[in-house]
Write an enzyme that holds these catalytic residues in place. Structure first.
Site, short mmCIF file in Angstrom:
data_model
loop_
_atom_site.label_atom_id
_atom_site.label_comp_id
_atom_site.label_asym_id
_atom_site.label_seq_id
_atom_site.Cartn_x
_atom_site.Cartn_y
_atom_site.Cartn_z
N ILE A 48 57.65 31.23 48.09
CA ILE A 48 56.73 32.01 49.13
C ILE A 48 55.86 32.98 48.65
O ILE A 48 54.80 33.34 49.20
CB ILE A 48 57.66 32.50 50.29
CG1 ILE A 48 58.55 33.39 49.95
CG2 ILE A 48 58.18 31.26 50.97
CD1 ILE A 48 59.35 33.95 51.13
N TYR A 202 73.89 39.04 48.91
CA TYR A 202 72.73 38.78 49.18
C TYR A 202 72.37 38.96 51.05
O TYR A 202 71.42 39.53 51.18
CB TYR A 202 72.36 37.26 49.02
CG TYR A 202 70.87 36.87 49.65
CD1 TYR A 202 69.77 36.98 48.86
CD2 TYR A 202 70.76 36.12 50.70
CE1 TYR A 202 68.76 36.52 49.19
CE2 TYR A 202 69.57 35.74 51.26
CZ TYR A 202 68.45 35.92 50.44
OH TYR A 202 67.22 35.72 50.86
N LYS A 206 69.88 41.91 52.46
CA LYS A 206 69.00 41.43 53.23
C LYS A 206 69.03 42.46 54.58
O LYS A 206 68.00 42.96 55.21
CB LYS A 206 68.79 39.96 53.93
CG LYS A 206 68.84 39.27 52.72
CD LYS A 206 67.13 38.99 52.62
CE LYS A 206 66.89 39.84 51.14
NZ LYS A 206 65.68 39.86 50.83
#
Length: 317
Positions: A48, A202, A206
């Site tokens: 992305i 992870y 975030k």
């Protein structure tokens, strides 16, 4: 035969329903052009990040791909220049797993680039290991590296305002947790190295992204710099390239069928970077190109402030 056709039709209908109703996201509707503006995208050589950089280049921006791997980044810059017709797409070396590299990058950037209008903290990892400074990789790369980078470039962003900081987080922040005693003793968000621990690290990194955005917005109030965090969607990218072979064999077929491609996954990032009129929503969290509520921990201002103060100490700011 008719039964088989009926089953096939039902399967196709179910696939279309799930893909378009759950996984396929909205599109960025902003029509702004970016001539004369500079955008920095971390991890802009793949996934992305590359899709985001391509769209920004098509809109006329000078795009800096801040990446660790020179060969891949220069190839990505070439692809973007060719596809966009914009020659102002360049690579600059940045290893977010090294605070020394982050400082060196910022020093070079500030010497060579007179503008910074949009900073997109996109790079992320989900794997075990340690950074050059001894931090867990997810915490060090996904949070600390971007925290230091943003702060080192903040004055330039303020000089070029109105400007924006966009932090790519994830829906998985809802499952994150920040154990400050563990961070103090292990320099990591988790205590183990199993696959589950990697996923938990992870998720927690975030959550750090969401909290960092919230506290940054509080500190930038009254300036012409705004910031946003976001969930890009469920995307098939290279972020799971460090998973074991058997894990990839389980995930990849499903991912190719249902997950969004990088171009689709870049839409909420582009919305936060470009959409006019969202300045009053600084510090907030977006998904599917719309404002969304974060998890309970992501709304904790005291936790956000505590994380900021710890991050300052750990990075030497």
């Amino acid at each position: 035969m008719s039964v088989l056709l009926c089953l096939a039709a039902c399967a196709l209908f179910f696939y279309v329903l799930v893909y378009y109703g759950v996984f396929r996201g909205a599109r960025c509707a902003a029509s702004v052009t970016l001539e004369g503006r500079t955008v920095l995208v971390t991890g802009g050589n793949t996934g992305i990040g590359k899709a985001t950089a391509l769209e920004l280049a098509k809109r006329g921006a000078r795009v800096i791909l801040a990446c660790r791997n020179q060969e891949k980044a220069e190839a990505a810059a070439f692809d973007i220049r060719r596809e966009s017709g914009n020659n102002q797409v360049v690579f600059m070396q940045l290893d977010l797993a090294s605070l020394k590299s982050v400082r060196s990058f910022a020093k070079t950037f500030l010497k060579t680039e007179p503008r910074l209008d949009i900073l997109i903290n996109n790079a992320g990892v989900i794997c075990q290991g340690r950074t050059e400074d001894g931090f867990g990789l997810a915490f060090g790369v996904n949070h600390l590296g971007h925290f230091l980078l943003t702060n080192l470039l903040l004055e330039r962003l303020q000089q070029c305002g109105p400007s924006r900081v966009v932090n790519v987080a994830a829906l998985l922040h809802r499952f994150g947790n920040i154990d400050f005693p563990l961070l103090a003793s292990k320099k990591d968000l988790v205590s183990g190295q199993s696959t589950w621990c990697n996923i938990q690290a992870y998720c927690s990194s975030k959550l750090c992204n969401v909290l960092f955005t919230r506290e940054l917005a509080n500190r930038l109030e009254g300036t012409r710099v705004t910031c946003y965090s976001l969930h890009p969607g469920v995307i098939y990218t290279e972020i799971c390239r460090s998973l074991s072979l058997w894990q990839q064999l389980l995930i990849v077929p499903f991912a190719k069928l249902f997950f969004m491609d990088p171009e689709g996954g870049s839409q909420t990032t582009l919305h936060c970077a470009l959409q006019e009129g969202i300045e009053p929503l600084s510090g907030r969290y977006f998904s599917n190109c719309t404002l969304q509520q974060v998890g309970a921990r992501g709304r904790d201002d005291a936790l956000a402030k505590k994380l900021w103060e710890l991050s300052e100490r750990l990075t030497g700011l």
